[in-house]
Design an enzyme around this catalytic site. Structure first.
Site, short mmCIF file in Angstrom:
data_model
loop_
_atom_site.label_atom_id
_atom_site.label_comp_id
_atom_site.label_asym_id
_atom_site.label_seq_id
_atom_site.Cartn_x
_atom_site.Cartn_y
_atom_site.Cartn_z
N GLN A 13 0.80 -1.22 0.00
CA GLN A 13 0.00 0.00 0.00
C GLN A 13 0.83 1.28 0.00
O GLN A 13 0.33 2.33 -0.37
CB GLN A 13 -0.95 -0.01 1.19
CG GLN A 13 -2.00 -1.11 1.07
CD GLN A 13 -2.96 -1.13 2.25
OE1 GLN A 13 -2.66 -1.71 3.28
NE2 GLN A 13 -4.11 -0.50 2.11
N HIS A 23 1.05 -9.38 4.60
CA HIS A 23 -0.08 -8.46 4.41
C HIS A 23 -0.44 -8.50 2.92
O HIS A 23 -0.45 -7.49 2.23
CB HIS A 23 0.27 -7.06 4.89
CG HIS A 23 -0.91 -6.20 5.23
ND1 HIS A 23 -1.05 -5.53 6.43
CD2 HIS A 23 -2.02 -5.87 4.52
CE1 HIS A 23 -2.17 -4.84 6.43
NE2 HIS A 23 -2.78 -5.01 5.28
N TYR A 68 -13.16 -2.08 12.32
CA TYR A 68 -13.64 -0.91 11.58
C TYR A 68 -15.13 -0.65 11.78
O TYR A 68 -15.56 0.48 11.90
CB TYR A 68 -13.35 -1.07 10.08
CG TYR A 68 -11.89 -0.93 9.77
CD1 TYR A 68 -11.32 0.32 9.57
CD2 TYR A 68 -11.07 -2.05 9.72
CE1 TYR A 68 -9.96 0.46 9.31
CE2 TYR A 68 -9.70 -1.92 9.46
CZ TYR A 68 -9.16 -0.67 9.25
OH TYR A 68 -7.82 -0.53 9.01
N GLU A 95 -5.35 -2.24 13.94
CA GLU A 95 -5.86 -1.26 12.97
C GLU A 95 -7.21 -0.76 13.45
O GLU A 95 -8.05 -1.54 13.92
CB GLU A 95 -6.08 -1.87 11.57
CG GLU A 95 -4.82 -2.17 10.80
CD GLU A 95 -5.10 -2.77 9.43
OE1 GLU A 95 -6.17 -2.49 8.83
OE2 GLU A 95 -4.24 -3.54 8.97
N ASN A 121 -1.87 -10.81 8.46
CA ASN A 121 -2.88 -9.78 8.60
C ASN A 121 -4.18 -10.25 7.96
O ASN A 121 -4.22 -10.58 6.78
CB ASN A 121 -2.44 -8.50 7.88
CG ASN A 121 -3.51 -7.41 7.96
OD1 ASN A 121 -3.77 -6.87 9.04
ND2 ASN A 121 -4.17 -7.11 6.84
N GLU A 122 -5.23 -10.31 8.76
CA GLU A 122 -6.59 -10.56 8.25
C GLU A 122 -6.69 -11.75 7.31
O GLU A 122 -6.98 -11.58 6.10
CB GLU A 122 -7.14 -9.30 7.56
CG GLU A 122 -7.15 -8.08 8.44
CD GLU A 122 -7.96 -6.92 7.84
OE1 GLU A 122 -8.34 -7.00 6.66
OE2 GLU A 122 -8.23 -5.95 8.56
N TRP A 136 -5.03 3.15 11.81
CA TRP A 136 -4.90 2.89 10.39
C TRP A 136 -5.38 4.14 9.67
O TRP A 136 -6.55 4.47 9.79
CB TRP A 136 -5.71 1.69 9.90
CG TRP A 136 -5.46 1.48 8.43
CD1 TRP A 136 -6.14 2.03 7.38
CD2 TRP A 136 -4.39 0.71 7.86
NE1 TRP A 136 -5.57 1.66 6.19
CE2 TRP A 136 -4.49 0.84 6.45
CE3 TRP A 136 -3.35 -0.07 8.39
CZ2 TRP A 136 -3.60 0.23 5.58
CZ3 TRP A 136 -2.48 -0.68 7.51
CH2 TRP A 136 -2.61 -0.53 6.11
N GLU A 182 -5.58 1.94 -1.43
CA GLU A 182 -6.60 1.20 -0.69
C GLU A 182 -7.15 0.06 -1.57
O GLU A 182 -8.31 0.04 -1.96
CB GLU A 182 -7.68 2.16 -0.20
CG GLU A 182 -8.87 1.55 0.52
CD GLU A 182 -8.53 0.61 1.68
OE1 GLU A 182 -7.49 0.78 2.33
OE2 GLU A 182 -9.33 -0.32 1.92
N TRP A 183 -6.28 -0.87 -1.90
CA TRP A 183 -6.64 -2.11 -2.59
C TRP A 183 -7.56 -1.87 -3.80
O TRP A 183 -7.23 -1.02 -4.64
CB TRP A 183 -7.23 -3.11 -1.57
CG TRP A 183 -6.33 -3.27 -0.38
CD1 TRP A 183 -6.56 -2.87 0.90
CD2 TRP A 183 -5.00 -3.86 -0.37
NE1 TRP A 183 -5.48 -3.17 1.71
CE2 TRP A 183 -4.51 -3.77 0.96
CE3 TRP A 183 -4.16 -4.44 -1.33
CZ2 TRP A 183 -3.25 -4.25 1.34
CZ3 TRP A 183 -2.91 -4.91 -0.95
CH2 TRP A 183 -2.47 -4.82 0.37
#
Ligand code: GAL
Length: 443
Positions: free
Chosen positions: A20, A121, A296, A354, A165-166, A401, A408-409
C-alpha cells in the site's frame, strides 16, 4: 481535548502495509507479487490504479520516520514484502530487499520507535501463486523459510511479530468474492486457502519458539461485532452463521483447535475438505503471545434464504454516520468485541492493530486538512478501548490505520485513511488535523 486514562505502558502507534505504501514495485531485484499482477490487469482496481509508486515510501522512509517521530509514536506496524526478500518466493535471497528492511528497522530504533512487523499483508510472490499459491500446502513451508530468515536477520532488534494480517480477507475476499488478488471466485479454493494460511501461522509460531528469540509473536484478525437486524429466530440464526464465518472461522482454530460446527457442517456437505490433515488443528493451536485485532465496523444481518450456504444478507443501518467506505461508525462494537474475546477466547494481551476511517479529505487554501470526522472516529473508539480496559480486558496498544493515505486495494487511491495526507502526484506529505490531535493525545 477529551481526557483519557490509559495504563502507563500502553502503546500508541500507526500502521501501514508494504504494497500500500512502498512503490518501487520492480526495483533493486524485487520480484512480482500477486498484487502487482492483479493491479496491472485491467478492471481489477478502480481507475486502473496500481501500487507501482504508491507513496514512494521505499525511497522516502527516512522522511516518513521523521514524521512518525514528530507524532510521538511509540511503535510503527508495517509489513514486509515477501517478493522483495525472495523474488521467486523461496530459494534465492535478494540482499537489497533485506537491506531495505534492516535500514528501516535501524532508523526506527534510532528514532525511539518500536518496529512491529507483519510478515504477510497479502503480497504473495507471484512465483508462488504459479505453484498454486495458498491452495498449495507447500506454500506453508515456503512461508516458514521466509519467516525464519527474517527472524534470523531481525529477531534481535524486532520484538513484535505478526504472522498474518486478516486471513479472512486474504482467503475469502481474494478467492471467493474475487475483489482482491488473486481474484478468484471459488469458495472451495477459498476454504483451502484459509486453512493453509492458518496452518502456516501455526508453523511459523512454532519456528519462532524453536529459535528462542526475545520477543512476542501473534496474529492479526479482522473482527466485527455481529448483530441480527431483529430478534426473530431466523435473523438470530443468520447472525450466528455470519459470526462463524467472519470471526470464529479463525478464532476457534487458534484458541480451540477446531472449526466452528454450523459452518463446518455446511462446508462439509458441499465440498471435499480432505486437505485438512490429522494434526493440523494442533499445529494451528499454538500458544500466541498476543492477539491483534483490526476493527472498523459492525455487521448487521438479516436472514435471506435465497442464498444456499450463506443464507443471509448485510443490512445498512440508518442513524449512525457512515464512512467513505460505506461502513457504519459503531464504537460500541469494539467494546463488545473486546469483552467477548476476553470472556470466550483469551486472557492474552490484545492489540488493536488497525482502526480508522476513510474520509473525503481536502487540502484547504491554507494548506491544512481539517478532518474532524476522523478525530471523532479515533476519539470515540479510543473511549471504547479505555472502557474495555476498565472492564478488565488487557488491551496493550492501539495502532491507527493508517499512518498515511495509501493504495486502498480495489479502491485504488480514492479512499484516504491516513493521519498524514499524501499528494499522490507530488508525494508531498501534510499532517492532517487528526495527526496533530493524535500527537497531542500521545503526549
Ligand atoms: C484492512 C487492511 C488494510 C486497510 C484497511 C482499510 O482490512 O488490513 O490494509 O486497507 O483494511 O480498508
Amino acid at each position: 481535548m477529551t481526557e483519557y486514562n490509559f495504563p502507563d505502558v500502553f502503546i500508541f502507534g500507526a500502521a501501514t502495509s508494504s504494497y500500500q505504501i512502498e512503490g518501487a514495485w520492480d526495483k533493486d531485484g524485487k520480484g512480482e507479487s500477486i498484487w502487482d499482477r492483479f493491479s496491472h490487469q485491467e478492471g481489477n482496481v478502480l481507475n486502473g490504479d496500481t501500487g507501482d509508486q504508491a507513496c514512494d515510501h521505499y525511497n522516502r522512509f527516512k522522511e516518513d520516520i521523521a514524521l512518525m517521530k514528530e507524532l510521538n509514536l511509540d511503535s510503527y506496524r508495517f509489513s514486509i514484502s515477501w517478493p522483495r526478500i525472495f523474488p521467486e518466493g523461496h530459494g534465492k535471497v535478494n540482499q537489497a530487499g533485506l537491506d531495505f528492511y534492516k535500514e528501516l528497522v535501524d532508523e526506527l530504533l534510532k528514532a525511539g520507535i518500536e518496529p512491529a512487523i507483519t510478515l504477510y499483508h497479502w503480497d504473495l510472490p507471484q512465483a508462488i501463486q504459479e505453484e498454486g499459491g495458498w491452495e498449495n500446502r507447500k506454500t506453508t513451508d515456503y512461508f516458514v523459510e521466509y519467516a525464519e530468515l527474517l527472524f534470523y536477520e531481525l529477531g534481535d532488534k524486532v520484538k513484535s511479530w505478526i504472522t498474518h494480517n486478516e486471513p479472512w480477507v486474504a482467503s475469502f475476499l481474494g478467492n471467493y468474492f474475487g475483489e482482491h488478488a488473486p481474484g478468484k471466485n471459488d469458495l472451495s479454493a477459498a476454504i483451502q486457502v484459509a486453512h493453509n494460511i492458518m496452518l502456516s501461522h501455526g508453523k511459523v509460531v512454532k519456528k519462532y519458539r524453536e529459535m528462542d528469540l526475545d520477543g512476542e509473536i501473534g496474529i492479526t484478525l479482522d473482527l466485527h461485532e455481529i448483530n441480527p437486524v431483529s430478534q426473530s429466530k431466523s435473523d438470530i440464526e443468520a447472525a450466528e452463521l455470519e459470526e462463524e464465518f467472519s470471526n470464529r472461522w479463525f478464532l476457534d482454530p487458534i484458541f480451540k483447535a477446531k472449526y466452528p460446527d454450523k459452518l463446518m457442517n455446511k462446508f462439509k456437505d458441499n465440498f471435499n475438505l480432505e486437505f485438512i490433515d490429522e494434526g493440523d488443528m494442533e499445529i494451528i493451536n499454538q500458544e500466541i503471545d498476543f492477539l491483534g485485532i483490526n476493527y472498523y465496523t459492525r455487521h448487521v444481518i438479516e436472514a435471506d434464504k435465497s442464498n444456499n450456504i450463506f443464507d443471509y444478507k448485510h443490512v445498512k443501518m440508518i442513524g449512525n454516520p457512515h464512512t467513505e467506505m460505506g461502513w457504519e461508525v459503531y464504537p460500541d462494537g469494539l467494546y463488545n468485541l473486546l469483552i467477548n474475546l476476553k470472556e470466550e477466547y483469551t486472557d492474552k494481551p490484545i492489540y488493536i492493530t488497525e482502526n480508522g476511517r476513510a474520509s473525503d479529505d481536502k487540502v484547504d487554501e491554507y494548506g491544512r486538512v481539517n478532518d474532524k470526522d476522523r478525530i471523532d472516529y479515533y476519539a470515540s473508539h479510543l473511549k471504547a478501548v479505555e472502557r474495555a480496559i476498565k472492564s478488565g480486558v488487557p488491551v496493550a496498544g492501539y495502532y491507527a490505520w493508517s499512518l498515511m493515505d495509501n493504495f486502498e486495494w480495489a479502491w485504488g487511491y480514492t479512499r484516504r485513511f491516513g493521519l498524514i495526507y499524501v499528494d499522490f502526484e507530488t508525494k508531498k506529505r501534510i499532517l492532517k488535523d487528526s495527526a496533530k490531535w493524535y500527537r497531542q493525545l500521545i503526549k
